[in-house]
Structures are given as C-alpha cells and as structure tokens.
Design a protein around this motif. Structure first.
Motif, PDB file in Angstrom:
ATOM      1  N   GLY A   1       0.814  -1.214   0.000  1.00 30.26           N
ATOM      2  CA  GLY A   1       0.000   0.000   0.000  1.00 30.26           C
ATOM      3  C   GLY A   1       0.841   1.254   0.000  1.00 30.26           C
ATOM      4  N   PRO A   2       0.220   2.384  -0.279  1.00 27.83           N
ATOM      5  CA  PRO A   2       0.947   3.639  -0.392  1.00 27.83           C
ATOM      6  C   PRO A   2       1.357   4.255   0.939  1.00 27.83           C
ATOM      7  CG  PRO A   2      -1.371   4.006  -0.794  1.00 27.83           C
ATOM      8  CD  PRO A   2      -1.175   2.525  -0.634  1.00 27.83           C
ATOM      9  N   SER A   3       0.616   3.980   2.016  1.00 32.15           N
ATOM     10  CA  SER A   3       0.964   4.579   3.303  1.00 32.15           C
ATOM     11  C   SER A   3       1.046   3.499   4.381  1.00 32.15           C
ATOM     12  CB  SER A   3      -0.072   5.638   3.687  1.00 32.15           C
ATOM     13  OG  SER A   3      -1.340   5.042   3.831  1.00 32.15           O
ATOM     14  N   PRO A   4       2.225   3.287   4.935  1.00 30.58           N
ATOM     15  CA  PRO A   4       2.388   2.235   5.937  1.00 30.58           C
ATOM     16  C   PRO A   4       1.745   2.618   7.268  1.00 30.58           C
ATOM     17  CG  PRO A   4       4.407   3.480   5.712  1.00 30.58           C
ATOM     18  CD  PRO A   4       3.464   3.987   4.651  1.00 30.58           C
ATOM     19  N   ARG A   5       1.454   1.618   8.052  1.00 29.60           N
ATOM     20  CA  ARG A   5       0.928   1.827   9.398  1.00 29.60           C
ATOM     21  C   ARG A   5       2.118   1.759  10.350  1.00 29.60           C
ATOM     22  NH1 ARG A   5      -3.314  -2.264  12.191  1.00 29.60           N
ATOM     23  NH2 ARG A   5      -1.505  -3.592  12.002  1.00 29.60           N
ATOM     24  N   LEU A   6       2.312   2.794  11.153  1.00 33.45           N
ATOM     25  CA  LEU A   6       3.443   2.878  12.063  1.00 33.45           C
ATOM     26  C   LEU A   6       3.006   2.608  13.490  1.00 33.45           C
ATOM     27  CD1 LEU A   6       4.973   6.223  10.741  1.00 33.45           C
ATOM     28  CD2 LEU A   6       5.677   3.901  10.145  1.00 33.45           C
TER      29      LEU A   6
END
Length: 77
Positions: free
Chosen positions: A14-19
């Motif tokens: 995906g374009p935005s990782p979960r941190l």
C-alpha cells in the motif's frame, strides 16, 4: 517490466504504511506527540482516551487506534 506478482505484492504494501508509536502527550490542538520504536519524534492528528503512555497505530499523520502493549521483536530476513 511489471508482472502480475509484483502488482499483488504492491497491493499488500500500500501507499501509506501503518506505524507503531508510543503516545507521550496529548496536545491542546487535538494532536498527539509520539515516539517511534527507533526514537523518532512526531505529532499526529487525533487523541485516544487511554492513559499516557500507550501504544498506537499511526497512518497518514493520524492516530488510527490503540495498539497492544507487547514486546517488539525485529527480525532481519
């Protein structure tokens, strides 16, 4: 040259990782101050009602939800 396999992998990431970050403060402007596991400090929009400090998932600069307080293990592959 892109392959179908690469497209499937790209869809997983995906374009935005979960941190994963630890919330260290709730700010008056509706943001939370956080520290990531590698020591980076950041601010994200959103406040969860948990007692500080607590772990939270952050995506696209927003606090998404509380994360479990489990030990972190990093594995190199």
């Amino acid at each position: 040259m892109r392959t179908d396999l690469w497209d499937q992998f790209d869809g997983l990431v995906g374009p935005s990782p979960r941190l994963l970050a630890t919330v260290t403060a709730h700010n008056a402007d509706g943001t939370s101050s956080l520290v990531t596991y590698d020591g980076a400090q950041m601010r994200a929009i959103g406040i969860l009602g948990s007692t500080i400090p607590y772990n939270a998932w952050v995506r696209d600069g927003r606090v998404v939800e509380a994360a479990p307080n489990l030990p972190l293990l990093e594995v190199a592959v």
